[in-house]
Scaffold this motif. Sequence first.
Motif, PDB file in Angstrom:
ATOM      1  N   ALA A  78       0.838  -1.202   0.000  1.00 50.86           N
ATOM      2  CA  ALA A  78       0.000   0.000   0.000  1.00 50.86           C
ATOM      3  C   ALA A  78       0.872   1.250   0.000  1.00 50.86           C
ATOM      4  CB  ALA A  78      -0.935  -0.014   1.207  1.00 50.86           C
ATOM      5  N   ASP A  79       1.924   1.245   0.804  1.00 51.03           N
ATOM      6  CA  ASP A  79       2.850   2.384   0.823  1.00 51.03           C
ATOM      7  C   ASP A  79       3.526   2.552  -0.538  1.00 51.03           C
ATOM      8  OD1 ASP A  79       2.219   2.831   3.460  1.00 51.03           O
ATOM      9  OD2 ASP A  79       4.019   1.863   4.264  1.00 51.03           O
ATOM     10  N   TYR A  80       3.939   1.440  -1.116  1.00 49.60           N
ATOM     11  CA  TYR A  80       4.570   1.494  -2.442  1.00 49.60           C
ATOM     12  C   TYR A  80       3.584   2.026  -3.479  1.00 49.60           C
ATOM     13  CZ  TYR A  80       6.890  -0.240  -6.696  1.00 49.60           C
ATOM     14  OH  TYR A  80       7.479  -0.347  -7.935  1.00 49.60           O
ATOM     15  N   SER A  81       2.323   1.599  -3.371  1.00 50.90           N
ATOM     16  CA  SER A  81       1.290   2.065  -4.302  1.00 50.90           C
ATOM     17  C   SER A  81       1.096   3.565  -4.202  1.00 50.90           C
ATOM     18  CB  SER A  81      -0.038   1.349  -4.013  1.00 50.90           C
ATOM     19  OG  SER A  81       0.084  -0.045  -4.194  1.00 50.90           O
ATOM     20  N   ASP A  82       1.051   4.082  -2.983  1.00 50.12           N
ATOM     21  CA  ASP A  82       0.888   5.527  -2.808  1.00 50.12           C
ATOM     22  C   ASP A  82       2.025   6.294  -3.475  1.00 50.12           C
ATOM     23  OD1 ASP A  82      -1.476   5.302  -1.404  1.00 50.12           O
ATOM     24  OD2 ASP A  82      -0.494   5.238   0.561  1.00 50.12           O
ATOM     25  N   ALA A  83       3.262   5.811  -3.310  1.00 54.53           N
ATOM     26  CA  ALA A  83       4.410   6.476  -3.925  1.00 54.53           C
ATOM     27  C   ALA A  83       4.360   6.359  -5.438  1.00 54.53           C
ATOM     28  CB  ALA A  83       5.711   5.871  -3.384  1.00 54.53           C
ATOM     29  N   HIS A  84       3.956   5.191  -5.932  1.00 51.04           N
ATOM     30  CA  HIS A  84       3.865   4.967  -7.377  1.00 51.04           C
ATOM     31  C   HIS A  84       2.815   5.890  -8.004  1.00 51.04           C
ATOM     32  CE1 HIS A  84       4.079   2.674 -11.115  1.00 51.04           C
ATOM     33  NE2 HIS A  84       2.756   2.568 -11.105  1.00 51.04           N
ATOM     34  N   ILE A  85       1.683   6.015  -7.345  1.00 60.13           N
ATOM     35  CA  ILE A  85       0.612   6.878  -7.851  1.00 60.13           C
ATOM     36  C   ILE A  85       1.040   8.344  -7.805  1.00 60.13           C
ATOM     37  CG2 ILE A  85      -1.738   7.693  -7.383  1.00 60.13           C
ATOM     38  CD1 ILE A  85      -2.260   4.771  -6.321  1.00 60.13           C
ATOM     39  N   ALA A  86       1.715   8.731  -6.724  1.00 64.54           N
ATOM     40  CA  ALA A  86       2.188  10.121  -6.603  1.00 64.54           C
ATOM     41  C   ALA A  86       3.179  10.467  -7.705  1.00 64.54           C
ATOM     42  CB  ALA A  86       2.831  10.332  -5.236  1.00 64.54           C
ATOM     43  N   ALA A  87       3.885   9.451  -8.215  1.00 68.76           N
ATOM     44  CA  ALA A  87       4.857   9.671  -9.288  1.00 68.76           C
ATOM     45  C   ALA A  87       4.218   9.593 -10.666  1.00 68.76           C
ATOM     46  CB  ALA A  87       5.983   8.649  -9.184  1.00 68.76           C
TER      47      ALA A  87
END
Length: 334
Positions: free
Chosen positions: A267-276
């Motif tokens: 979930a944390d990785y997803s948030d960073a991926h989406i923010a990028a």
Amino acid sequence: MTKLYADGAQVLAVAPMMDWTDRCCRYFHRQITRDSLLYTEMVVADAVIHGARERLLGFDACEHPVALQLGGSDPVKLAAAARIGEDYGYDEINLNVGCPSDRVQSGTFGACLMKTPELVADCVSAMKAAVRIPVTVKCRIGVDHQDPEPALDTLADQVFAAGTDALWVHARKAWLEGLSPKENREIPPLDYDRVYRLKARLPHRFIGINGGVQTLDEARGHLRHVDGVMLGRAAYHTPAVLAGADALLRGEEAGELDHAGLIDAMADYSDAHIAAGGRLGHITRHMVGLFHGLSGARRYRQILSTDANKPGARSDVLRTAFAAVGAAHESEAA
């Protein structure tokens, strides 16, 4: 040579798989297994040299050990691409001598290179001269009407003489005429004994096996005969199979997979991926098989397959899908 292929070292790996083992997939697999060797999808040498390198080659530091698989048949171009891969921080460069797709055949590389072992050796020699990290080869036992006995022996002898650090063998023939890439992964019979015989003939060379391995118990059996085992579709469709990989390599008892911690990390990785600028579906498409065989798995898959691909989807979709699994377990226990 790195410790990956040191004398006596055993390696478990997740095979390179086109359209599957991208950086999001590898990040996910790395949360399950810390020690297994991860491979990129095959990247054509020309694309590495001339294409969008960060998109093609970028990866997260947590993915180590990670290998870059190259496709090509021009020693000069492969050496240049290998050097770029080393500069990007990859732990290994692997040459694809096993892919049977039409696109690969039209470029005269992949499995058709089984027919020209001298050229494969030239490619290996050029890459070895260009980099300090291990250079390896992944091949089939033969193609079309080749006899796998001399065909595999000849290729192995040539590439080891050229300096390859390891040979990974998909224990099937590839039929370049008459079978699709999917059929080439299923129809030609597996011949593990052929790979075992190669290892017996070359006891001081690293020989790894690939093809049809479904469980870590099967991997353990292969490791009595060869130095490494690659899991392909089993690792992708049922990723929890990787949970005991590290314990197997260390000779320890496997513990339970921490599903909650894994979901939090993704979930944390997803948030960073989406923010990028990425999309949640880029990540969750690799995660649909995580709860295969467990209560709630069907509802988990449904949520990821639908909600994760909606515009604006965020990591709460992943947490909701996980909660559905937990609810199914609670219902069973009640």
